[in-house]
Design a protein around this motif. Sequence first.
Motif, PDB file in Angstrom:
ATOM      1  N   ALA A 120      44.899  34.593  53.297  1.00  0.00           N
ATOM      2  CA  ALA A 120      45.831  33.459  53.325  1.00  0.00           C
ATOM      3  C   ALA A 120      45.066  32.153  53.512  1.00  0.00           C
ATOM      4  N   ARG A 121      44.094  32.157  54.417  1.00  0.00           N
ATOM      5  CA  ARG A 121      43.292  30.949  54.638  1.00  0.00           C
ATOM      6  C   ARG A 121      42.475  30.594  53.397  1.00  0.00           C
ATOM      7  N   LYS A 122      41.994  31.612  52.686  1.00  0.00           N
ATOM      8  CA  LYS A 122      41.244  31.353  51.456  1.00  0.00           C
ATOM      9  C   LYS A 122      42.131  30.677  50.418  1.00  0.00           C
ATOM     10  N   GLU A 123      43.370  31.157  50.271  1.00  0.00           N
ATOM     11  CA  GLU A 123      44.289  30.554  49.305  1.00  0.00           C
ATOM     12  C   GLU A 123      44.636  29.119  49.700  1.00  0.00           C
ATOM     13  N   VAL A 124      44.805  28.871  50.996  1.00  0.00           N
ATOM     14  CA  VAL A 124      45.073  27.510  51.464  1.00  0.00           C
ATOM     15  C   VAL A 124      43.908  26.594  51.105  1.00  0.00           C
ATOM     16  N   ALA A 145      49.421  31.785  49.237  1.00  0.00           N
ATOM     17  CA  ALA A 145      49.207  31.699  50.687  1.00  0.00           C
ATOM     18  C   ALA A 145      50.501  31.962  51.442  1.00  0.00           C
ATOM     19  N   ARG A 146      51.607  31.410  50.934  1.00  0.00           N
ATOM     20  CA  ARG A 146      52.902  31.609  51.590  1.00  0.00           C
ATOM     21  C   ARG A 146      53.298  33.080  51.600  1.00  0.00           C
ATOM     22  N   LEU A 147      53.094  33.772  50.488  1.00  0.00           N
ATOM     23  CA  LEU A 147      53.442  35.194  50.422  1.00  0.00           C
ATOM     24  C   LEU A 147      52.567  36.010  51.370  1.00  0.00           C
ATOM     25  N   LEU A 148      51.281  35.688  51.431  1.00  0.00           N
ATOM     26  CA  LEU A 148      50.398  36.394  52.363  1.00  0.00           C
ATOM     27  C   LEU A 148      50.802  36.125  53.810  1.00  0.00           C
ATOM     28  N   ALA A 149      51.231  34.888  54.085  1.00  0.00           N
ATOM     29  CA  ALA A 149      51.620  34.518  55.447  1.00  0.00           C
ATOM     30  C   ALA A 149      52.931  35.154  55.876  1.00  0.00           C
ATOM     31  N   SER A 150      53.590  35.888  54.973  1.00  0.00           N
ATOM     32  CA  SER A 150      54.770  36.658  55.378  1.00  0.00           C
ATOM     33  C   SER A 150      54.381  37.850  56.247  1.00  0.00           C
ATOM     34  N   LYS A 151      53.072  38.123  56.334  1.00  0.00           N
ATOM     35  CA  LYS A 151      52.514  39.138  57.240  1.00  0.00           C
ATOM     36  C   LYS A 151      52.986  40.548  56.897  1.00  0.00           C
ATOM     37  N   MET A 152      53.173  40.795  55.620  1.00  0.00           N
ATOM     38  CA  MET A 152      53.563  42.137  55.199  1.00  0.00           C
ATOM     39  C   MET A 152      52.373  43.090  55.190  1.00  0.00           C
TER      40      MET A 152
END
Length: 408
Positions: free
Chosen positions: A223-227, A208-215
């Motif tokens: 990201a919400r699914k991983e959270v 989730a953290r890597l997805l939330a880097s917004k790359m």
Amino acid sequence: MGEFAPPRTLGFFAQSATGHRMIALSGDDPAGSVVLRHELGHHLLFLAIPRQPRWFAEGVACYLETTRYDRSRGQWVVGELDQRRLEFSARNPVSHWDAVLKMGPQYMSGNPGRAWAFETHSWLLFHYLANTHPAETEAFLGRLQARMDPVAAFAQSYPGMSEQRIGEGVHAYLNGGKYLQRFFSVAEPEVKIAVRHLSSAETHALRARLLASKMMPGWLRPARKEVALALAADPGEPEALAVDFEITERPLADHIERARTAVRLHPYDARAALLLAERLPSGGERHLAIERALELSQEDPDALRLGAFDSLAGGRFPEGLDRARRAQRLAATDPRALDVLAAALAANGRCAEASQVEQRALEVLPDGTPETTVRQLQERAREMAGGSLCVRPVVEEAGGPETTKHPR
């Protein structure tokens, strides 16, 4: 890597809930060590020079990609040629160097080949300047470290360096220039690698953290699914909650209750105490949460930053300044650490220093900082410079002891 970043991305930085920077590298890339040197180059350069033009940041990072340790000489070798970049530069000459000098963050969007081309042209420009104009380049570095505007720093350091002159110089450099290497007698570091297995909750939280880097476009839903998967396995997983708080709008009361759950389930994890402390209103519970975070992680810059504000709010000004200084030493270019140091200096009567530090906080704000945050810091810097936010030392009478007025 394809899940978290655009095609052909080999590595990028992310930041954890504790503010620590993480480097994500592609496991399939045989040149992983090159990417690691590139990303570490960015990180270390930013610590020394927070305000950098894009061409300089990428040029130096690419320049450091070929760094290696020569055990036979006991020296580090810096500045070796990258044959791929050299051949690309020869095949694709730059017609407008001003475009390279003025490039902003837009080079990261669109075609990945465009980003690599810009990095390569920046590498060539830095290689040329460092090797053919070493004194001027040293002066340029000094001016950037002194936080001079990059355009003015370039003009003053390289007088007469027009676009035409750069083009002619780089062309001559490519066709017979002296490609210098630099040798540094610094001991090879002892590297200790710690490996541990992640729980299911930690794995999903990290994703989730890597997805939330917004790359990547469309990053929010995965990201919400991983959270959700992380919190299903562990309702108090601190990293997952930190990401959730960032990407999902919820009432503050909900944040506080979730953070309390994290503290209950992870009583020895400073991240949980920090999540709670950052969201509680002033009062006894917030003070205890901050002190608990400091007890668990005495050198955490976020815990020290919150601790400094807590000390200042409680009128413990010397303690607040000590904590703020420690936070800034650990996070030298974090605008939040600089902001609390400015506040602590002001509370201790160090008006001129406070104004300078607040101005530095403005200079190191990352791209994309909300305009409201920028305006708040600008207003505080003005008020500190004018003295309205600053406690001034007052001498009671000639020859008498100096006392300092503190705000009530």
